[in-house]
Write a protein that holds these residues in place. Sequence first.
Motif, PDB file in Angstrom:
ATOM      1  N   LEU A   1     -10.094  13.088  -7.500  1.00  0.00           N
ATOM      2  CA  LEU A   1     -11.069  12.157  -8.065  1.00  0.00           C
ATOM      3  C   LEU A   1     -10.348  10.848  -8.369  1.00  0.00           C
ATOM      4  O   LEU A   1      -9.296  10.847  -9.018  1.00  0.00           O
ATOM      5  CB  LEU A   1     -11.668  12.712  -9.363  1.00  0.00           C
ATOM      6  N   HIS A   2     -10.911   9.740  -7.898  1.00  0.00           N
ATOM      7  CA  HIS A   2     -10.377   8.408  -8.202  1.00  0.00           C
ATOM      8  C   HIS A   2     -11.464   7.655  -8.961  1.00  0.00           C
ATOM      9  O   HIS A   2     -12.573   7.484  -8.459  1.00  0.00           O
ATOM     10  CB  HIS A   2     -10.007   7.660  -6.920  1.00  0.00           C
TER      11      HIS A   2
ATOM     12  N   LEU B   1       0.823  -1.200   0.000  1.00  0.00           N
ATOM     13  CA  LEU B   1       0.000   0.000   0.000  1.00  0.00           C
ATOM     14  C   LEU B   1       0.867   1.264   0.000  1.00  0.00           C
ATOM     15  O   LEU B   1       1.002   1.949   1.003  1.00  0.00           O
ATOM     16  CB  LEU B   1      -0.933  -0.030   1.211  1.00  0.00           C
ATOM     17  N   VAL B   2       1.470   1.560  -1.153  1.00  0.00           N
ATOM     18  CA  VAL B   2       2.354   2.708  -1.295  1.00  0.00           C
ATOM     19  C   VAL B   2       2.053   3.403  -2.621  1.00  0.00           C
ATOM     20  O   VAL B   2       2.052   2.765  -3.678  1.00  0.00           O
ATOM     21  CB  VAL B   2       3.842   2.265  -1.286  1.00  0.00           C
ATOM     22  N   LEU B   3       1.795   4.707  -2.557  1.00  0.00           N
ATOM     23  CA  LEU B   3       1.631   5.497  -3.766  1.00  0.00           C
ATOM     24  C   LEU B   3       2.979   6.094  -4.152  1.00  0.00           C
ATOM     25  O   LEU B   3       3.764   6.470  -3.279  1.00  0.00           O
ATOM     26  CB  LEU B   3       0.627   6.631  -3.539  1.00  0.00           C
ATOM     27  N   PRO B   4       3.258   6.207  -5.444  1.00  0.00           N
ATOM     28  CA  PRO B   4       4.529   6.792  -5.863  1.00  0.00           C
ATOM     29  C   PRO B   4       4.694   8.226  -5.336  1.00  0.00           C
ATOM     30  O   PRO B   4       3.720   8.974  -5.236  1.00  0.00           O
ATOM     31  CB  PRO B   4       4.433   6.798  -7.394  1.00  0.00           C
ATOM     32  N   GLN B   5       5.923   8.587  -5.055  1.00  0.00           N
ATOM     33  CA  GLN B   5       6.224   9.937  -4.589  1.00  0.00           C
ATOM     34  C   GLN B   5       5.751  10.984  -5.592  1.00  0.00           C
ATOM     35  O   GLN B   5       5.335  12.080  -5.214  1.00  0.00           O
ATOM     36  CB  GLN B   5       7.731  10.092  -4.345  1.00  0.00           C
TER      37      GLN B   5
ATOM     38  N   VAL C   1     -11.535  13.493  -1.140  1.00  0.00           N
ATOM     39  CA  VAL C   1     -11.587  12.515  -2.225  1.00  0.00           C
ATOM     40  C   VAL C   1     -13.035  12.219  -2.596  1.00  0.00           C
ATOM     41  O   VAL C   1     -13.872  11.969  -1.727  1.00  0.00           O
ATOM     42  CB  VAL C   1     -10.889  11.194  -1.812  1.00  0.00           C
ATOM     43  N   GLU C   2     -13.306  12.227  -3.888  1.00  0.00           N
ATOM     44  CA  GLU C   2     -14.557  11.709  -4.450  1.00  0.00           C
ATOM     45  C   GLU C   2     -14.147  10.540  -5.332  1.00  0.00           C
ATOM     46  O   GLU C   2     -13.150  10.621  -6.057  1.00  0.00           O
ATOM     47  CB  GLU C   2     -15.285  12.765  -5.281  1.00  0.00           C
TER      48      GLU C   2
ATOM     49  N   VAL D   1      -6.017   2.789  -0.082  1.00  0.00           N
ATOM     50  CA  VAL D   1      -5.665   3.793  -1.096  1.00  0.00           C
ATOM     51  C   VAL D   1      -6.479   5.062  -0.867  1.00  0.00           C
ATOM     52  O   VAL D   1      -5.950   6.171  -0.921  1.00  0.00           O
ATOM     53  CB  VAL D   1      -5.885   3.251  -2.529  1.00  0.00           C
ATOM     54  N   HIS D   2      -7.767   4.891  -0.595  1.00  0.00           N
ATOM     55  CA  HIS D   2      -8.631   6.041  -0.301  1.00  0.00           C
ATOM     56  C   HIS D   2      -8.094   6.786   0.921  1.00  0.00           C
ATOM     57  O   HIS D   2      -8.037   8.020   0.927  1.00  0.00           O
ATOM     58  CB  HIS D   2     -10.066   5.568  -0.068  1.00  0.00           C
TER      59      HIS D   2
END
Length: 171
Positions: free
Chosen positions: A33-34, A16-20, A53-54, A43-44
Amino acid sequence: MIIGVISDTHLFSRQLVLPQQVWDGFEDVDLILHAGDFCDWGVHDLLSQMAPVEAVAGNNDPQSIVHKLGRTKIIEAGGKRIGLVHGDGGLGGSTPEKAFKSFTEEDKVDIIVFGHSHVPFAEWKKGILLFNPGSPTDKRRQSQYSYGKIFIQPDDITFEHYYFDKEKTRD
């Protein structure tokens, strides 16, 4: 108003890691928006650390996410109506065509944000911006990872895709 746009993160609790690049790119956004395929609610939670976040669920999301978010929605942001959908439903046609058909003329949307194909896309159709940010974590056959931004001003809507080659993890 600046809207960060992301889709198809396909992350699970064990990774569970988002890119920098996403963290850096979304520093100045007012809203995120996802367009579905989180695969894990975490992730949310990560995105919510950056901005409100929507989101909608995608075809790879568990029922718990589908139940929380639904598969389509219309939100108002910056004085514009934005249709949000993953883009996998409907009968026949390309992903942009399916996304476009998800909203009727009566919905009166100005923008349709979608995902599913992992292919960055932006096109005006009948006065409506169709926008797919691609994926920042699962580029599939694309040469680069990507996300997007939509910039809303009272009389103008502009957009940009942001591309990067290799995922950097957050320090």
